[in-house]
Write a protein that holds these residues in place. Structure first.
Motif, PDB file in Angstrom:
ATOM      1  N   HIS A 185     -41.785  97.804  31.361  1.00 45.36           N
ATOM      2  CA  HIS A 185     -42.995  98.033  31.749  1.00 45.36           C
ATOM      3  C   HIS A 185     -43.214  99.532  32.423  1.00 45.36           C
ATOM      4  CE1 HIS A 185     -41.764  96.563  35.910  1.00 45.36           C
ATOM      5  NE2 HIS A 185     -42.592  97.658  36.281  1.00 45.36           N
ATOM      6  N   GLY A 204     -54.261  97.969  32.367  1.00 44.89           N
ATOM      7  CA  GLY A 204     -54.463  96.511  32.968  1.00 44.89           C
ATOM      8  C   GLY A 204     -53.394  95.414  32.392  1.00 44.89           C
ATOM      9  N   GLY A 216     -50.043  96.890  33.774  1.00 47.01           N
ATOM     10  CA  GLY A 216     -49.553  96.291  35.139  1.00 47.01           C
ATOM     11  C   GLY A 216     -49.581  95.124  35.578  1.00 47.01           C
ATOM     12  N   GLN A 276     -38.059  91.573  42.031  1.00 49.26           N
ATOM     13  CA  GLN A 276     -38.265  92.213  43.640  1.00 49.26           C
ATOM     14  C   GLN A 276     -39.123  91.466  44.409  1.00 49.26           C
ATOM     15  OE1 GLN A 276     -39.171  96.191  41.993  1.00 49.26           O
ATOM     16  NE2 GLN A 276     -37.333  96.743  42.927  1.00 49.26           N
ATOM     17  N   GLY A 334     -58.267 109.771  39.864  1.00 52.23           N
ATOM     18  CA  GLY A 334     -57.263 109.522  38.793  1.00 52.23           C
ATOM     19  C   GLY A 334     -55.676 110.069  39.531  1.00 52.23           C
ATOM     20  N   ALA A 375     -54.766 107.378  42.091  1.00 53.81           N
ATOM     21  CA  ALA A 375     -54.081 106.496  41.568  1.00 53.81           C
ATOM     22  C   ALA A 375     -52.857 106.474  40.881  1.00 53.81           C
ATOM     23  CB  ALA A 375     -55.108 105.718  40.146  1.00 53.81           C
ATOM     24  N   GLY A 429     -49.497 104.482  42.485  1.00 53.40           N
ATOM     25  CA  GLY A 429     -48.603 103.977  41.532  1.00 53.40           C
ATOM     26  C   GLY A 429     -47.045 104.033  42.262  1.00 53.40           C
ATOM     27  N   TRP A 430     -46.833 105.213  42.075  1.00 52.21           N
ATOM     28  CA  TRP A 430     -45.257 105.659  42.631  1.00 52.21           C
ATOM     29  C   TRP A 430     -45.020 105.242  43.970  1.00 52.21           C
ATOM     30  CZ3 TRP A 430     -41.660 105.601  39.604  1.00 52.21           C
ATOM     31  CH2 TRP A 430     -41.644 106.188  37.918  1.00 52.21           C
TER      32      TRP A 430
HETATM   33  C1  HEM Z   1     -55.505  97.832  36.806  1.00 50.92           C
HETATM   34  C2  HEM Z   1     -54.745  97.219  37.476  1.00 50.92           C
HETATM   35  C3  HEM Z   1     -53.153  97.986  37.764  1.00 50.92           C
HETATM   36  C4  HEM Z   1     -52.204  96.912  38.259  1.00 50.92           C
HETATM   37  C5  HEM Z   1     -52.155  95.507  38.120  1.00 50.92           C
HETATM   38  C6  HEM Z   1     -51.061  97.807  38.378  1.00 50.92           C
HETATM   39  C7  HEM Z   1     -49.856  97.348  38.618  1.00 50.92           C
HETATM   40  C8  HEM Z   1     -48.816  98.240  39.047  1.00 50.92           C
HETATM   41  C9  HEM Z   1     -47.673  97.659  39.695  1.00 50.92           C
HETATM   42  C10 HEM Z   1     -47.038  96.305  39.800  1.00 50.92           C
HETATM   43  C11 HEM Z   1     -46.654  98.609  39.849  1.00 50.92           C
HETATM   44  C12 HEM Z   1     -45.324  98.728  40.523  1.00 50.92           C
HETATM   45  C13 HEM Z   1     -44.430  98.411  39.193  1.00 50.92           C
HETATM   46  C14 HEM Z   1     -42.954  98.486  39.829  1.00 50.92           C
HETATM   47  O1  HEM Z   1     -42.674  98.488  40.856  1.00 50.92           O
HETATM   48  O2  HEM Z   1     -41.878  98.242  39.131  1.00 50.92           O
HETATM   49  C15 HEM Z   1     -47.537  99.809  39.262  1.00 50.92           C
HETATM   50  C16 HEM Z   1     -46.891 101.077  39.328  1.00 50.92           C
HETATM   51  C17 HEM Z   1     -47.586 102.091  38.866  1.00 50.92           C
HETATM   52  N1  HEM Z   1     -48.807 102.246  38.390  1.00 50.92           N
HETATM   53 FE1  HEM Z   1     -50.130 100.742  38.357  1.00 50.92          FE
HETATM   54  N2  HEM Z   1     -51.424  99.086  38.077  1.00 50.92           N
HETATM   55  C18 HEM Z   1     -52.795  99.163  37.703  1.00 50.92           C
HETATM   56  C19 HEM Z   1     -53.446 100.266  37.684  1.00 50.92           C
HETATM   57  C20 HEM Z   1     -53.030 101.818  37.434  1.00 50.92           C
HETATM   58  C21 HEM Z   1     -53.859 102.990  37.390  1.00 50.92           C
HETATM   59  C22 HEM Z   1     -55.268 102.935  37.215  1.00 50.92           C
HETATM   60  C23 HEM Z   1     -52.698 103.865  37.242  1.00 50.92           C
HETATM   61  C24 HEM Z   1     -53.190 105.408  37.339  1.00 50.92           C
HETATM   62  C25 HEM Z   1     -54.130 105.874  36.636  1.00 50.92           C
HETATM   63  C26 HEM Z   1     -51.504 103.329  37.798  1.00 50.92           C
HETATM   64  C27 HEM Z   1     -50.222 104.164  37.858  1.00 50.92           C
HETATM   65  C28 HEM Z   1     -49.298 103.608  38.256  1.00 50.92           C
HETATM   66  C29 HEM Z   1     -47.889 104.454  38.166  1.00 50.92           C
HETATM   67  C30 HEM Z   1     -47.835 105.875  37.961  1.00 50.92           C
HETATM   68  C31 HEM Z   1     -46.887 103.669  38.887  1.00 50.92           C
HETATM   69  C32 HEM Z   1     -45.611 103.859  39.228  1.00 50.92           C
HETATM   70  C33 HEM Z   1     -44.700 103.820  37.706  1.00 50.92           C
HETATM   71  C34 HEM Z   1     -44.171 102.151  37.191  1.00 50.92           C
HETATM   72  O3  HEM Z   1     -43.628 101.445  38.308  1.00 50.92           O
HETATM   73  O4  HEM Z   1     -44.663 101.796  36.352  1.00 50.92           O
HETATM   74  N3  HEM Z   1     -51.609 101.977  37.886  1.00 50.92           N
HETATM   75  N4  HEM Z   1     -48.586  99.691  38.967  1.00 50.92           N
END
Ligand code: HEM
Lengths: 509, 56
Positions: A186, A239, A242, A253, A439, A442, A446-447
């Motif tokens: 993921h 989505g 995520g 976790q 952007g 976001a 995320g990080w």
């Molecule tokens: C639309 C709904 C979204 C959901 C449900 C979602 C969910 C998540 C979750 C749960 C994490 C933590 C993962 C972990 O700790 O292992 C995460 C990390 C992250 N998200 Fe999202 N996210 C969404 C949208 C976005 C968007 C729009 C962006 C950027 C344009 C983004 C960029 C990131 C990045 C860079 C990380 C860190 C890398 C990772 O852990 O995968 N996310 N996201």
């Protein structure tokens, strides 16, 4: 404060966060824009229309600027491992060191070869080979993110490895378990798809600026349509990935998940807080309210966490103090087990030094029975097992809110583009331009969710950040923190200045 | 191309600062600088790992 070791760790963490976040300004644009350029060039090769070639070259120049300024900024993170995080690097060095080096060399040669063709080969190689090189740059850049994300995934969910108490190192016993762990998967899919999304926002936003300025309108609209289609598809994928990320976080976790939603008391039909003002002063176990204001959607968190809207989701208090009724062992109990593991590891080491193999074997056997909770043995207080809740909560909600808004922007762009009135939608073009910044917000958010949400762990449950770091003077880390701040700020300003200049010049007409 | 030249200049300055200044003077590898053998490094890390919280 006052504790010099804690201060060193704080500075080491601040330094890592600063450099990682600056590095991450450059990376997602490289990952995503490389594919958009490949699409643009494919259209050029297919249609033979020179305007598409000019358009491709324009975006390629912006890509080149971002690449040149961002390249190698990630190596700075590796410098820090050896200096500030020496215990951690020693423990995992065997596993991640070599693959990271191989990946670095592979990426370097791939990129050096195909980059050179992509930038300088327009008149030197055939159209087909040039296009192939552009695609290889896109594929290669994205592949070069694999192993570092596998390493990050492993820190969040340590699997496929065994700790060797003689060498103090983790040894890999199952490569595929490490490389294909659900968390690693993921990480890769969510990171790359969100990078595609960011790059699409970039192309849509800069093109919208051209429309606002009434310059290069034809090229801008063409770029916008391709980027909006790619961006919309990427948003849908973001989505899905995520959602998968949230499910994995819930399973592996649960404390991070509870912090993401500010959930202190576990419950069935657990809600997602659609909007809320969190009480940042609340501590695990106290009776302050978790939120000052909130709007909840019941059952949604249970659905996200367990794929079942009626299921139970543990809260921070359950995970800190335990919940016998639900069979949840809390940090308080794990600290006891962890301390046994810690004591037996010391015992094993002493027995080995004395040459008493029998005693060593006995100590090792007890250590092995308790080692799952080793990290908890280092905590002074069970509440230390909880991350900063407000930061995790807000960054998660900002990311998701923006993730909901972006696909709508892409759809609006496509709608007005097909109606033929895109250049008259001033408000939409302004929103598109401003969304470039959103952007990045976001991305960084995320990080922050992923990394702040997993505190205090460097390796989940096994090694807290305070033990992972080196015992060096805080002053050293502080000095280099400010050096990095200066260097990276200079790089960012250079990037913005050169890009703005190039955008002002615009594509060749 | 003017832009190409400025980018090469930035890359060169950046790499110089990173490798010739930062890596060389500010980011020694702690374990390789302070210990001579793999065994000593492992010992040192184990010492750190086995120090109980009260002694930190
Ligand atoms: C639309 C709904 C979204 C959901 C449900 C979602 C969910 C998540 C979750 C749960 C994490 C933590 C993962 C972990 O700790 O292992 C995460 C990390 C992250 N998200 Fe999202 N996210 C969404 C949208 C976005 C968007 C729009 C962006 C950027 C344009 C983004 C960029 C990131 C990045 C860079 C990380 C860190 C890398 C990772 O852990 O995968 N996310 N996201």
């Amino acid at each position: 404060m006052g504790d010099p070791i804690l201060t060193t760790v704080d500075w080491a963490r601040a330094q890592f966060a600063l450099t990682a976040m600056y590095h991450w300004i450059f990376v997602p644009l490289t990952l995503g824009l490389s594919f958009l350029i490949a699409f643009f060039e494919s259209i050029y090769v297919k249609t033979g229309n020179e305007e598409w070639k000019k358009l491709t070259k324009f975006w390629m120049t912006l890509f080149g600027i971002n690449f040149a300024i961002g390249v190698a900024t990630g190596i700075i993170l590796e410098f820090q491992f050896g200096t500030n995080w020496s215990n951690y690097s020693w423990m995992v060095g065997d596993i991640f060191g070599a693959p990271l080096a191989i990946e670095g060399i592979f990426a370097f040669f791939l990129e050096a070869t195909f980059f050179a063709v992509m930038f300088f080969g327009w008149h030197r190689v055939s159209k087909g080979f040039h296009l192939f090189s552009t695609w290889m740059v896109a594929v290669g850049s994205n592949l070069s993110a694999v192993w570092i994300l596998v390493a990050n995934g492993w820190m969040q969910f340590p699997t496929g490895m065994e700790f060797n108490p003689d060498t103090a190192r983790f040894e890999m016993h199952n490569f595929w378990e490490v490389a294909l762990s659900p968390v690693a998967v993921h990480k890769f899919t969510h990171t790359t798809s969100s990078a595609f999304l960011l790059a699409s926002l970039f192309v849509v936003g800069i093109s919208a600026l051209f429309l606002l300025q009434e310059r290069h309108q034809k090229m801008a609209k063409r770029s916008m349509i391709v980027a909006a289609v790619f961006g919309f598809l990427a948003s849908v994928f973001v989505g899905f990935t995520g959602d998968e990320a949230a499910y994995n976080v819930a399973q592996r976790q649960p404390m991070k998940l509870a912090a993401m939603e500010g959930l202190y008391v576990g419950q069935e039909k657990a809600p997602v807080v659609a909007m809320g003002v969190i009480n940042a002063g609340k501590k695990p176990g106290d009776d302050q309210p978790a939120f000052y204001q909130e709007i909840k959607v019941p059952g949604l968190l249970s659905l996200l966490a367990n794929r079942d809207p009626n299921s139970f989701v543990p809260g921070i208090n359950d995970l800190v103090f335990g919940n016998a009724e639900r069979n949840i062992i809390g940090a308080e109990q794990r600290m006891i087990t962890g301390r046994v593991a810690l004591a037996e590891l010391a015992h094993y080491k002493d027995a080995k030094a004395k040459g008493d193999e029998e005693e060593a074997a006995a100590a090792l056997s007890i250590f092995n029975q308790h080692k799952e909770d080793l990290g908890y043995g280092y905590l002074n207080n069970p509440a230390e097992a909880a991350p900063p809740v407000a930061t995790t909560f807000y960054s998660f909600h900002i990311m998701v809110a923006l993730g909901t808004m972006f696909p709508m922007i892409f759809l609006l762009v496509l709608y007005f583009a097909f109606k033929g009135t895109l250049e008259y939608q001033r408000w939409l073009n302004l929103l598109c331009f401003f969304s470039i910044f959103l952007g990045y917000v976001a991305q960084e958010a995320g990080w922050v969710v992923a990394e702040v949400g997993r505190q205090p762990w460097a390796i989940q449950g096994l090694l807290p950040v305070g033990v992972a770091s080196t015992n060096i003077a805080a002053g050293n880390v502080q000095t280099t923190f400010f050096m990095f701040l200066t260097l990276f700020t200079a790089l960012l300003l250079a990037e913005i200045r050169i890009m703005v200049k190039q955008i002002k010049i615009g594509p060749e007409e | 191309m003017v832009i190409g030249r400025s980018l090469w200049k930035i890359i060169a300055i950046k790499l110089f600062i990173m490798f010739a200044v930062l890596k060389l003077f500010f980011f020694p590898n702690y374990l390789t600088t302070n210990f001579n053998t793999e065994h000593d490094r492992a010992e040192h890390v184990l010492d750190n790992l086995t120090r109980p919280p009260s002694a930190r």
